[in-house]
Write a protein that holds these residues in place. Structure first.
Motif, PDB file in Angstrom:
ATOM      1  N   ALA A 274       7.722  40.941  41.774  1.00  0.00           N
ATOM      2  CA  ALA A 274       9.182  41.041  41.683  1.00  0.00           C
ATOM      3  C   ALA A 274       9.583  41.337  40.244  1.00  0.00           C
ATOM      4  O   ALA A 274       9.176  40.635  39.317  1.00  0.00           O
ATOM      5  CB  ALA A 274       9.837  39.753  42.167  1.00  0.00           C
ATOM      6  N   TYR A 275      10.377  42.406  40.072  1.00  0.00           N
ATOM      7  CA  TYR A 275      10.824  42.826  38.746  1.00  0.00           C
ATOM      8  C   TYR A 275      12.296  43.220  38.811  1.00  0.00           C
ATOM      9  O   TYR A 275      12.769  43.735  39.833  1.00  0.00           O
ATOM     10  CB  TYR A 275      10.058  44.059  38.256  1.00  0.00           C
ATOM     11  CG  TYR A 275       8.565  43.903  38.122  1.00  0.00           C
ATOM     12  CD1 TYR A 275       7.977  43.701  36.866  1.00  0.00           C
ATOM     13  CD2 TYR A 275       7.731  43.997  39.231  1.00  0.00           C
ATOM     14  CE1 TYR A 275       6.597  43.590  36.727  1.00  0.00           C
ATOM     15  CE2 TYR A 275       6.350  43.877  39.104  1.00  0.00           C
ATOM     16  CZ  TYR A 275       5.788  43.670  37.848  1.00  0.00           C
ATOM     17  OH  TYR A 275       4.416  43.565  37.722  1.00  0.00           O
ATOM     18  N   LEU A 276      13.005  43.030  37.701  1.00  0.00           N
ATOM     19  CA  LEU A 276      14.273  43.717  37.491  1.00  0.00           C
ATOM     20  C   LEU A 276      13.948  45.107  36.958  1.00  0.00           C
ATOM     21  O   LEU A 276      12.968  45.280  36.222  1.00  0.00           O
ATOM     22  CB  LEU A 276      15.137  42.985  36.462  1.00  0.00           C
ATOM     23  CG  LEU A 276      15.794  41.672  36.865  1.00  0.00           C
ATOM     24  CD1 LEU A 276      16.604  41.127  35.693  1.00  0.00           C
ATOM     25  CD2 LEU A 276      16.662  41.821  38.097  1.00  0.00           C
TER      26      LEU A 276
ATOM     27  N   ASP B  96      19.284  45.125  39.935  1.00  0.00           N
ATOM     28  CA  ASP B  96      18.415  45.725  40.946  1.00  0.00           C
ATOM     29  C   ASP B  96      17.005  45.161  40.819  1.00  0.00           C
ATOM     30  O   ASP B  96      16.458  45.054  39.715  1.00  0.00           O
ATOM     31  CB  ASP B  96      18.378  47.245  40.788  1.00  0.00           C
ATOM     32  CG  ASP B  96      19.733  47.887  41.067  1.00  0.00           C
ATOM     33  OD1 ASP B  96      20.520  47.287  41.821  1.00  0.00           O
ATOM     34  OD2 ASP B  96      20.002  48.958  40.508  1.00  0.00           O
ATOM     35  N   VAL B  97      16.431  44.833  41.960  1.00  0.00           N
ATOM     36  CA  VAL B  97      15.096  44.240  42.020  1.00  0.00           C
ATOM     37  C   VAL B  97      14.155  45.203  42.720  1.00  0.00           C
ATOM     38  O   VAL B  97      14.550  45.877  43.683  1.00  0.00           O
ATOM     39  CB  VAL B  97      15.139  42.889  42.769  1.00  0.00           C
ATOM     40  CG1 VAL B  97      13.732  42.330  42.984  1.00  0.00           C
ATOM     41  CG2 VAL B  97      16.007  41.885  42.007  1.00  0.00           C
ATOM     42  N   VAL B  98      12.917  45.306  42.236  1.00  0.00           N
ATOM     43  CA  VAL B  98      11.878  46.061  42.935  1.00  0.00           C
ATOM     44  C   VAL B  98      10.711  45.127  43.222  1.00  0.00           C
ATOM     45  O   VAL B  98      10.464  44.166  42.491  1.00  0.00           O
ATOM     46  CB  VAL B  98      11.394  47.287  42.132  1.00  0.00           C
ATOM     47  CG1 VAL B  98      12.414  48.389  42.153  1.00  0.00           C
ATOM     48  CG2 VAL B  98      11.038  46.898  40.712  1.00  0.00           C
TER      49      VAL B  98
ATOM     50  N   VAL C 192      22.552  41.613  45.732  1.00  0.00           N
ATOM     51  CA  VAL C 192      21.379  41.966  44.924  1.00  0.00           C
ATOM     52  C   VAL C 192      20.561  42.966  45.733  1.00  0.00           C
ATOM     53  O   VAL C 192      20.121  42.665  46.841  1.00  0.00           O
ATOM     54  CB  VAL C 192      20.541  40.726  44.583  1.00  0.00           C
ATOM     55  CG1 VAL C 192      19.303  41.131  43.786  1.00  0.00           C
ATOM     56  CG2 VAL C 192      21.372  39.715  43.797  1.00  0.00           C
ATOM     57  N   GLU C 193      20.388  44.167  45.184  1.00  0.00           N
ATOM     58  CA  GLU C 193      19.667  45.226  45.886  1.00  0.00           C
ATOM     59  C   GLU C 193      18.179  45.106  45.610  1.00  0.00           C
ATOM     60  O   GLU C 193      17.760  44.979  44.460  1.00  0.00           O
ATOM     61  CB  GLU C 193      20.187  46.589  45.451  1.00  0.00           C
ATOM     62  CG  GLU C 193      19.628  47.747  46.240  1.00  0.00           C
ATOM     63  CD  GLU C 193      20.323  49.048  45.900  1.00  0.00           C
ATOM     64  OE1 GLU C 193      21.419  49.294  46.443  1.00  0.00           O
ATOM     65  OE2 GLU C 193      19.787  49.807  45.069  1.00  0.00           O
ATOM     66  N   VAL C 194      17.387  45.149  46.671  1.00  0.00           N
ATOM     67  CA  VAL C 194      15.936  45.031  46.550  1.00  0.00           C
ATOM     68  C   VAL C 194      15.305  46.291  47.134  1.00  0.00           C
ATOM     69  O   VAL C 194      15.556  46.651  48.290  1.00  0.00           O
ATOM     70  CB  VAL C 194      15.405  43.787  47.286  1.00  0.00           C
ATOM     71  CG1 VAL C 194      13.892  43.671  47.101  1.00  0.00           C
ATOM     72  CG2 VAL C 194      16.102  42.526  46.782  1.00  0.00           C
ATOM     73  N   ALA C 195      14.492  46.979  46.335  1.00  0.00           N
ATOM     74  CA  ALA C 195      13.811  48.196  46.774  1.00  0.00           C
ATOM     75  C   ALA C 195      12.304  47.993  46.700  1.00  0.00           C
ATOM     76  O   ALA C 195      11.803  47.262  45.851  1.00  0.00           O
ATOM     77  CB  ALA C 195      14.221  49.385  45.911  1.00  0.00           C
ATOM     78  N   THR C 196      11.604  48.666  47.594  1.00  0.00           N
ATOM     79  CA  THR C 196      10.134  48.653  47.569  1.00  0.00           C
ATOM     80  C   THR C 196       9.649  49.726  46.603  1.00  0.00           C
ATOM     81  O   THR C 196      10.247  50.802  46.503  1.00  0.00           O
ATOM     82  CB  THR C 196       9.586  48.924  48.976  1.00  0.00           C
ATOM     83  OG1 THR C 196      10.150  47.978  49.883  1.00  0.00           O
ATOM     84  CG2 THR C 196       8.069  48.798  49.009  1.00  0.00           C
TER      85      THR C 196
END
Length: 467
Positions: A66-68, A86-88, A122-126
């Motif tokens: 998990a990263y910003l 944004d989180v990836v 909070v947007e989370v993308a792969t």
């Protein structure tokens, strides 16, 4: 042989010399990241949204990375407060949804997870992977190389190389509070340089909106666009014609309603991008009647910036009324000189100009209709005898039309005495107002003469969300 890290550092130092036109920085992929420890950067967890931290820690607890990433990391390094975080992660969207009950999956082109915390999302993308072949996996490319759908997942390094600008490809690692950099983004960040990752022309062709983003970020951040990324802008402006008109509407709002509209406008014109968005306005601005440049739009944008800096609202319809005013004014003036009724001329021209503009930018009706009303009220503001001024005060768009008149008068395009009359009229009591409308200030009243042509009365406006 130099260690990889020293090689990369040396490469950065070499590139700080004046850039060769058209040549972009290429950091060898697979060379590994440069990791900046907590003592080497200024990001503090105290500056990160509490809900974003919850997402990061919960993903870590579920054994996912998990990263910003992106603009929030870039802005935190500059000392700004990010608008969103944004989180990836290496978790796939369905896995993210399994971790968070307050999660919704959205998007077709990019499958994303939105984790809701009341009004905050909070947007989370792969992590996105690299796929070079058309149609491979879940990637679909259109003509000209533009990406239409892309759900190819990969590693964090692949994700970094797929991002647009180096300063947007910095990752804040919640595990050890470090900043991870695969593409030299930290060096560019410190140098104040905005640089695309990979070949600039190819990246612009993949998504032409990146040209607008380059302008927006450079102005907002005070960064210089790298020469290799600036050079193609003049040549590729036509690619914006292939972008959905609805998406361009959103981009224009981001460009001109962020508090830097004047500089953004100047940059858009310098790189010939403004004409791709507003061709009729650009055609008017390219002319200088009687040797004087048209300054109304610059003044309107300056006022927009001032209001935003004072935390005052700006109505999108007023912005678009200003952006399209020059072609409306020029066409209406030509019709009036031919003998048309002035109110009818503005009504007809307003519909025509707005209709043609919709081919380039999809302006919603809730924005386009009030903009038309502001234009159509301009000739009616000249009728200051009798009951007309009192009736005009009841129009839902009167205040916006009056403000519009003030900008016109400030740039010499409208009679300053007329603007002053309305200012005094609004501040007067009932008796003074009646006296002013009897005197009329020498202004005309009644219908303009026309060559046997009487225009219909303008449609009555109703209050809408554009206010």
């Amino acid at each position: 042989m130099l260690p990889i890290l020293d090689f990369v550092k040396k490469l950065f130092r070499i590139d700080r010399a004046p850039a060769t036109p058209g040549k972009a920085l290429e950091v060898p992929q697979g060379s590994g990241p440069r990791v900046y420890s907590r003592s080497e950067h200024t990001i503090s967890r105290n500056s990160i949204s509490e809900n974003a931290l919850k997402v990061l820690y919960r993903l870590r607890k579920a054994d996912f990375q998990a990263y910003l990433v992106g603009g929030c990391v870039r802005d935190l390094l500059l000392g700004y407060e990010p608008k969103d975080f944004d989180v990836v992660t290496d978790a796939h969207p369905e896995q993210v949804r399994a971790v968070f009950r307050n999660c919704r999956l959205i998007g077709r082109r990019f499958r994303l997870a939105h984790v809701h915390f009341g009004p905050e999302i909070v947007e989370v993308a792969t992590f996105r992977g690299r796929s070079e072949e058309i149609g491979e996996g879940d990637r679909v490319l259109g003509s000209g190389g533009r990406i239409l759908r892309d759900n190819v997942y990969g590693t964090i390094e692949e994700d970094a190389w797929r991002r647009d600008f180096t300063v947007n490809a910095l990752y804040y690692n919640i595990r050890d509070f470090s900043v991870v950099d695969y593409v030299g983004g930290m060096e560019d960040h410190r140098a104040g340089v905005l640089r695309l990752i990979g070949d600039p022309e190819q990246r612009y062709r993949e998504d032409p909106v990146r040209m607008l983003r380059a302008i927006r970020f450079s102005v907002k951040l005070g960064f210089t666009i790298h020469q290799s990324c600036a050079e193609p802008l003049h040549r590729l402006a036509h690619l914006l014609a292939g972008v959905p008109a609805a998406r361009l509407y959103d981009e224009v709002l981001k460009l001109l309603m962020s508090g830097y509209a004047v500089q953004t406008f100047e940059q858009l014109r310098h790189y010939r991008l403004f004409g791709a968005l507003f061709p009729e306005t650009e055609a008017c601005l390219a002319q200088e009647p009687e040797g004087f440049p048209l300054t109304f739009l610059a003044k309107a944008l300056e006022n927009t910036d001032a209001r935003l800096q004072e935390n005052k609202g700006v109505a999108p319809f007023f912005l678009f009324a200003a952006l399209l005013w020059e072609p409306v004014r020029a066409a209406a003036k030509a019709r009036i000189e031919e003998g048309d009724n002035d109110v009818f001329a503005y009504q007809e021209v307003a519909n025509e100009v707005m209709g043609r503009q919709l081919r380039h930018i999809s302006i919603p009706r809730a924005v386009g209709q009030p903009a038309r009303e502001v234009w159509m009220l301009q000739p009616r503001l000249e009728r200051i005898k009798g009951v007309r001024p009192f009736k005009l005060l009841t129009h839902p768009r009167f205040r916006a039309a009056y403000d519009f008149l003030l900008v016109r008068a400030a740039t010499g395009e409208a009679d300053p005495e007329l603007a002053d009359w309305w200012t005094r009229f609004l501040g007067a009591d009932d008796a003074e107002q009646r006296a002013m409308t009897r005197e009329g200030g020498g202004r005309r009243s009644g219908r303009s003469r026309s060559r046997g042509r009487r225009g219909p009365r303008p449609p009555r406006a109703t209050q809408n969300a554009g206010d």
